[in-house]
Design an enzyme around this catalytic site. Structure first.
Site, PDB file in Angstrom:
ATOM      1  N   TYR A 161      -1.058  -3.404  -1.211  1.00  0.00           N
ATOM      2  CA  TYR A 161      -2.207  -2.722  -0.605  1.00  0.00           C
ATOM      3  C   TYR A 161      -2.862  -1.734  -1.573  1.00  0.00           C
ATOM      4  O   TYR A 161      -4.079  -1.754  -1.785  1.00  0.00           O
ATOM      5  CB  TYR A 161      -1.829  -1.975   0.687  1.00  0.00           C
ATOM      6  N   LEU A 221       4.882  16.179   4.590  1.00  0.00           N
ATOM      7  CA  LEU A 221       4.038  14.978   4.645  1.00  0.00           C
ATOM      8  C   LEU A 221       4.861  13.723   4.945  1.00  0.00           C
ATOM      9  O   LEU A 221       4.327  12.726   5.412  1.00  0.00           O
ATOM     10  CB  LEU A 221       3.276  14.813   3.325  1.00  0.00           C
ATOM     11  N   GLY A 222       6.157  13.774   4.671  1.00  0.00           N
ATOM     12  CA  GLY A 222       7.025  12.653   5.018  1.00  0.00           C
ATOM     13  C   GLY A 222       7.068  11.546   3.976  1.00  0.00           C
ATOM     14  O   GLY A 222       6.344  11.590   2.976  1.00  0.00           O
ATOM     15  N   TYR A 223       7.957  10.574   4.226  1.00  0.00           N
ATOM     16  CA  TYR A 223       8.155   9.456   3.285  1.00  0.00           C
ATOM     17  C   TYR A 223       8.212   9.967   1.851  1.00  0.00           C
ATOM     18  O   TYR A 223       7.336   9.695   1.028  1.00  0.00           O
ATOM     19  CB  TYR A 223       7.065   8.404   3.447  1.00  0.00           C
ATOM     20  N   GLU A 254      -4.756   7.365  -1.695  1.00  0.00           N
ATOM     21  CA  GLU A 254      -4.152   6.147  -1.161  1.00  0.00           C
ATOM     22  C   GLU A 254      -2.646   6.291  -0.977  1.00  0.00           C
ATOM     23  O   GLU A 254      -2.084   5.784  -0.010  1.00  0.00           O
ATOM     24  CB  GLU A 254      -4.468   4.949  -2.058  1.00  0.00           C
ATOM     25  N   ASP A 285      -4.431  -3.563   5.226  1.00  0.00           N
ATOM     26  CA  ASP A 285      -3.647  -2.482   5.822  1.00  0.00           C
ATOM     27  C   ASP A 285      -3.620  -2.699   7.331  1.00  0.00           C
ATOM     28  O   ASP A 285      -4.085  -3.722   7.816  1.00  0.00           O
ATOM     29  CB  ASP A 285      -4.257  -1.118   5.469  1.00  0.00           C
TER      30      ASP A 285
END
Length: 355
Positions: free
Chosen positions: A132, A92-94, A49, A150
């Site tokens: 979420y 993968l980013g963020y 997740e 989402d």
DNA sequence: AATTCGTGGGT
DNA sequence: TACCCAAGAAT
């Protein structure tokens, strides 16, 4: 002919569809196995997740496999070195997700005896777990009746109820609609079913309404508005920023790298020393180089687009003597350096120099 | 509450 | 090319 489907029948209709069409994923226990009593590992559900936040399933698969192979349990992950986790996450980013991933794993070990809490409120308190993800873990891993909202669910609800309020203003209303449908039986399968529906049938463009289990009760389909929903507030244009990075290679082949500050863009990631990145300056920002050397500008430049700006990077390179003492960063030996440990924009600069 | 935070693939 | 989009969270 007007639809006569009762709202009460919708969850069962969707679950019936899910029993046949559920997507298979490495972190998922399919509907048949779940009916036989099998439950997914909460650690794997949580890991998936976090990775899936704003990220496609196709991209996540390989990262997920590498992470759970290298760190099979939350205790293994909690004991990992920060740099190893950040390096494995690279691309993968963020990257705040990776920093919070570690914080969360350590909190689960220190505060919850190494077991993810089933309780929604307790999950919400953990780093990196928002509304979420708390709902997703409590429903999917523990089969508790919480409602996931989402991007998929937002789209499905907006169409099902023909809601024209633009996002993100529509979220409270969409949440109310989604909660009203969440069943007490099989809430975990239901959560995954709505998201599968949004991903495979009720897709953003050209939804496959003809084969949708909810085609009869769908208000947007009746009104012919499915291709326009959900409405979205207009987004701002991206400014262009410029900057310079310095790639120094020592005589023994070691590269000069630095770990970026914890906060902000690419926080905690490995990168090349360089200037700040600033909006369309007439002159390229160069900043001071990390050490004095005969810097050579590489022809061409690195172009990269982040969430909220475009970047054009000038890349300078130099060969420096073995006894160099840089003002910033430190030399990393070739055998200790994997280009895959770099965030993509930094890997692009490396590729420009080495190719 | 609006901003900040990545990246790759599809169109 | 340019834009959209993807299982959002933190501030």
């Amino acid at each position: 002919m007007r639809d006569t489907t009762s709202q009460d029948a919708l969850p069962a209709l969707l679950l019936e569809w899910y029993d046949v069409h559920a997507r298979e994923m490495p972190w998922r226990v399919g509907p048949a196995a779940r009916k036989a009593g099998e439950r997914p590992d909460p650690y794997r559900v949580w890991m998936s997740e976090i990775m899936l936040q704003q990220t496609t399933v196709a991209t996540v698969r390989d990262y997920f496999q590498r992470f759970v192979t290298r760190w099979p349990s939350v205790r293994d992950l909690a004991a990992a070195e920060d740099a190893d986790v950040m390096g494995e996450w690279a691309g993968l980013g963020y990257y705040a997700r990776a920093r919070n991933l570690l914080k969360c794993a350590r909190a689960v070990v220190s505060e919850h005896d190494g077991e993810f809490p089933a309780d929604h409120a307790a999950l919400l308190k953990l780093p990196g777990i928002g509304p979420y993800t708390a709902a997703a873990v409590s429903s999917i891993a523990f089969d508790l009746p919480h409602t996931v909202l989402d991007g998929n669910v937002e789209r499905v609800m907006a169409r099902l109820h023909d809601i024209h309020t633009p996002l993100p203003a529509a979220k409270p209303e969409l949440m109310t609609k989604a909660e009203a449908l969440t069943p007490e039986t099989r809430p975990g399968d239901y959560a995954q079913a709505v998201m599968d529906l949004g991903a495979t049938i009720c897709s953003p463009k050209s939804p496959a309404c003809g084969i949708c289990p909810w085609r009869h009760p769908c208000a947007a389909r009746a009104a012919g508005t499915q291709n326009e929903l959900p409405m979205k507030s207009p987004k701002k244009a991206k400014p262009v920023r410029h900057g310079t990075v310095y790639l120094a290679q020592r005589a023994d082949g070691a590269w000069l790298l630095e770990t970026r500050p914890e906060k902000g863009l690419l926080g905690g990631m490995l990168g090349w020393p360089g200037s700040d990145w600033i909006d369309t300056a007439q002159e390229r920002p160069q900043g001071p180089p990390p050490l004095p050397a005969d810097w050579t500008e590489i022809p061409g430049e690195v172009r990269h687009t982040f969430t909220h700006f475009h970047l054009m990077l000038t890349v300078l390179t130099a060969q420096v003597p073995q006894e160099s003492e840089p003002a910033r960063g430190s030399f990393v030996r070739r055998q200790d350096f994997r280009p895959s440990d770099l965030p993509t924009v930094m890997r692009k600069a490396f590729d420009l120099v080495t190719n």
